[in-house]
Structures are given as structure tokens and as C-alpha cells.
Scaffold this active site. Structure first.
Site, PDB file in Angstrom:
ATOM      1  CE1 TYR A  33      42.985  29.141  40.679  1.00  0.00           C
ATOM      2  CE2 TYR A  33      44.126  29.834  38.681  1.00  0.00           C
ATOM      3  CZ  TYR A  33      43.298  28.947  39.343  1.00  0.00           C
ATOM      4  OH  TYR A  33      42.781  27.875  38.673  1.00  0.00           O
ATOM      5  NE  ARG A  52      37.435  33.940  36.916  1.00  0.00           N
ATOM      6  CZ  ARG A  52      37.827  33.226  35.867  1.00  0.00           C
ATOM      7  NH1 ARG A  52      36.981  32.441  35.237  1.00  0.00           N
ATOM      8  NH2 ARG A  52      39.066  33.276  35.433  1.00  0.00           N
ATOM      9  NE  ARG A 100      47.524  24.482  59.540  1.00  0.00           N
ATOM     10  CZ  ARG A 100      46.645  23.644  60.113  1.00  0.00           C
ATOM     11  NH1 ARG A 100      46.569  23.559  61.429  1.00  0.00           N
ATOM     12  NH2 ARG A 100      45.852  22.903  59.366  1.00  0.00           N
ATOM     13  CG  HIS A 102      41.228  25.196  60.511  1.00  0.00           C
ATOM     14  ND1 HIS A 102      42.186  24.728  61.382  1.00  0.00           N
ATOM     15  CD2 HIS A 102      41.144  24.274  59.519  1.00  0.00           C
ATOM     16  CE1 HIS A 102      42.645  23.566  60.953  1.00  0.00           C
ATOM     17  NE2 HIS A 102      42.026  23.265  59.813  1.00  0.00           N
ATOM     18  CE  LYS A 149      41.176  31.283  37.411  1.00  0.00           C
ATOM     19  NZ  LYS A 149      41.083  29.901  36.953  1.00  0.00           N
ATOM     20  CD  GLU A 182      34.711  23.800  36.115  1.00  0.00           C
ATOM     21  OE1 GLU A 182      34.975  24.808  35.434  1.00  0.00           O
ATOM     22  OE2 GLU A 182      34.578  23.830  37.353  1.00  0.00           O
TER      23      GLU A 182
HETATM   24  N1  PDD Z   1      41.956  27.862  34.605  1.00  0.00           N
HETATM   25  N2  PDD Z   1      37.312  25.870  34.830  1.00  0.00           N
HETATM   26  C1  PDD Z   1      38.373  25.716  35.636  1.00  0.00           C
HETATM   27  C2  PDD Z   1      38.306  24.713  36.719  1.00  0.00           C
HETATM   28  C3  PDD Z   1      39.525  26.510  35.443  1.00  0.00           C
HETATM   29  O1  PDD Z   1      40.573  26.368  36.253  1.00  0.00           O
HETATM   30  C4  PDD Z   1      39.554  27.442  34.376  1.00  0.00           C
HETATM   31  C5  PDD Z   1      40.746  28.319  34.109  1.00  0.00           C
HETATM   32  C6  PDD Z   1      38.419  27.562  33.557  1.00  0.00           C
HETATM   33  C7  PDD Z   1      38.351  28.550  32.419  1.00  0.00           C
HETATM   34  O2  PDD Z   1      38.271  29.866  32.898  1.00  0.00           O
HETATM   35  P1  PDD Z   1      38.844  31.104  32.081  1.00  0.00           P
HETATM   36  O3  PDD Z   1      38.244  31.007  30.733  1.00  0.00           O
HETATM   37  O4  PDD Z   1      38.352  32.273  32.823  1.00  0.00           O
HETATM   38  O5  PDD Z   1      40.331  30.979  32.053  1.00  0.00           O
HETATM   39  C8  PDD Z   1      37.316  26.771  33.828  1.00  0.00           C
HETATM   40  C9  PDD Z   1      43.148  28.667  34.530  1.00  0.00           C
HETATM   41  C10 PDD Z   1      43.547  29.031  33.145  1.00  0.00           C
HETATM   42  C11 PDD Z   1      44.240  27.986  35.317  1.00  0.00           C
HETATM   43  O6  PDD Z   1      43.912  27.402  36.336  1.00  0.00           O
HETATM   44  O7  PDD Z   1      45.405  28.079  34.936  1.00  0.00           O
END
Ligand code: PDD
Length: 287
Positions: A33, A52, A100, A102, A149, A182
């Protein structure tokens, strides 16, 4: 005026929007996402998020569902149909629908695409930033590819919920070495006692935040001393300031970690200034 979602080629009423029960995102979290913050109906940091997105898809061998230009049109059209000017645009791309199993489907299936838009009250966001938020720390328990992501966010969900239950605004993961990695949905930053801006380097197992990258440029242009490196929870607790960044939070001052005050216990001048510079710059460059 009802909300509208984009689902696999159609703009549909949000209340009626649905994906197939065998969507691999739904069953296996085999999906990625992106989230764009939106200002005056425009997408902030477009290039960073598209880059990204392509990288995340590439790491999972999922094809871009359409060109960047076509995707931009879809994102903008979803925004337009929702009549929202300030908020967040969410894009999810899954590997698609298949019985389904894996392993990837033997016969490739088209990726499934969903776009939704959520309104954010800018006044409420500014009030939150002016007050600052607390952070709750939690042991790092995620997989080794947090740079992708993916929608596999269960540890982040549980961490955020624990933070909320404790009255905190964000959770920070702390690894086995005692270093902050983070946030549950943001990148973590501190300003040290001697005024150095520190955030974790991206060779660590973290998401390469787009807001993080843009804010580093802003800080460089302000001649702020910067170090991209690991910092410990202990160092954060004795920092002058702390804050976190993300498309949702933008730049959010942290006033306490695990109930212990950071700095003066109020949003610090560096975080406050960086927030306003970030917002100003992101607005000017939004498309
Ligand atoms: N999240 N680290 C994690 C684990 C995140 O999920 C996010 C962003 C960030 C910051 O990334 P960016 O600056 O590119 O938004 C760092 C989004 C906003 C979310 O999951 O809604």
C-alpha cells in the site's frame, strides 16, 4: 454527499465497495500500500510515494497495475469525487484473486487495486501538534523486510492499540540492542542535548519514509546538523526534543516517552519549525 472508492476499474459507493474473498491481500497479506497526504486536493510528495510503490511491488514481483500517469489520474479522480481537500489518499495493490495457496498463482492474475480517501481536519491536526503527543515503547517483533510497505501490519496494529490504550499517540519499536527502530506508522527522530538531529539510517530494518526523506532535505537547507544512525531509548529519554514523521502525522512533536517527559515536556522549537517548513514545502510541491 457519500464517499466514493475506486475498486478494480470502477468508482463505486464506499458503502458498496468490496473485494473478492480470495483476494490474496485479504487472505495472505500478499499486498502493498501507499498513503499520500493531501493538501488543497493535491497529492503531497508524489514522486517519493510513486517510487516507493514501484519498489515495494518490484520486491514482491507484482506488476504495476497501470502507468504512473494513469494511477495519478485515478488517485485524483477519487479525490475529486469525494469532495475532500485535506486528508489522506490510500492505495492498496494486491497480487490479485486466486484459489488460496501460499505460492504465487501458477497462471498470473491481474493485481487488484483499491483507492480510498479520508478527510482530515487540519485544525484538529494542528491542535494535536501544538500540544504534542506521548509515545509508548514496545519490543521490536516484526519481520526482516520492513522496507517493503506491505499490508501485513499486525505487530504495528497491536503496538498502536497498546499506545492508544495507554493514552499515547504513537508506539516506538525498540530492538534487542535497545535502539529505537521506528514508529508503528511513522519514522522516529530526536534532537540531542547538543542540538544534533538524529533519525535511524535506512540500512536498518525500517520503512524508508517519504516524509523522512523530504524532511532531511528541509533540515539540510536549514543548516541543521544531522546524523542518520541508531539511537537508543536511553538517548531518546535524555534528548532535547523528539518527534515522528509520516504521511498521516506529517511532523508530530513527542512530549513524553513511556510517561517520562522529553525536554521541557512541550513541543520543541526544532520540531515545530520543521513541521511548518515541511507543510509549506509539501503544499507548494503538491500535484
Ligand atoms: N505509514 N514507518 C512505518 C512503519 C509506516 O507505516 C509509515 C507510514 C512510515 C512513514 O512513512 P511516510 O513518511 O512515507 O508516510 C514509517 C502510513 C502513513 C500508514 O500506514 O498509514
Amino acid at each position: 454527499m457519500g464517499r466514493i472508492a475506486y475498486v478494480n476499474g470502477a468508482y463505486v459507493r464506499h458503502a458498496d465497495a468490496a473485494v473478492h474473498i480470495e483476494d490474496r491481500g485479504y487472505q495472505l497479506a500478499d499486498a502493498i500500500y501507499e498513503v499520500w497526504s493531501m493538501s488543497d486536493g493535491k497529492l503531497c510528495d508524489p514522486e517519493g510515494h510513486f517510487a516507493r510503490l514501484e519498489r515495494s511491488l518490484g520486491e514482491l514481483s507484482i506488476d504495476m497495475p497501470m502507468s504512473r500517469a494513469a494511477l495519478t489520474t485515478v488517485l485524483r479522480e477519487t479525490v475529486r469525487r469525494n469532495h475532500i481537500r485535506e486528508g489522506l489518499v490510500y492505495l492498496q495493490v494486491s497480487r490479485g484473486v486466486a484459489p488460496r495457496d501460499h505460492a504465487f498463482p501458477a497462471q498470473p492474475v491481474p493485481p487488484a487495486v483499491v483507492v480510498t480517501v479520508k478527510r482530515v481536519d487540519p485544525g484538529a491536526a494542528e491542535a494535536r501538534a501544538a500540544a504534542g503527543v506521548g509515545v509508548l515503547t514496545t519490543p521490536e517483533n516484526r519481520w526482516g523486510r520492513c522496507d517493503i510497505k506491505t499490508v501485513g501490519l499486525l505487530p504495528n496494529v497491536l503496538a498502536k492499540q497498546a499506545a492508544r490504550a495507554a493514552g499515547a499517540g504513537e508506539a516506538w519499536f525498540v530492538d534487542d540492542e535497545g535502539n529505537v527502530t521506528e514508529g508503528a506508522s511513522s519514522n522516529a527522530w530526536i534532537v540531542t542535548a547538543d542540538g544534533v538531529l538524529v533519525t535511524r539510517d535506512t540500512s536498518a530494518n525500517i520503512l524508508r519514509g517519504v516524509t523522512r526523506a523530504t524532511l532531511l532535505e528541509v533540515a539540510r537547507s536549514e543548516n541543521i546538523r544531522i546524523e542518520e544512525r541508531a539511537f537508543s531509548l536511553e538517548e531518546a529519554l535524555s534528548a532535547r526534543e523528539a518527534f515522528f514523521t509520516g504521511a498521516g502525522a506529517l511532523v508530530m512533536p513527542v512530549v513524553a516517552i513511556d510517561g517520562r517527559s522529553i525536554g521541557t515536556g512541550r513541543p520543541g522549537p526544532v520540531a515545530t519549525r520543521l513541521r511548518s517548513l515541511y507543510i509549506e514545502g509539501a503544499r507548494a510541491a503538491a500535484i
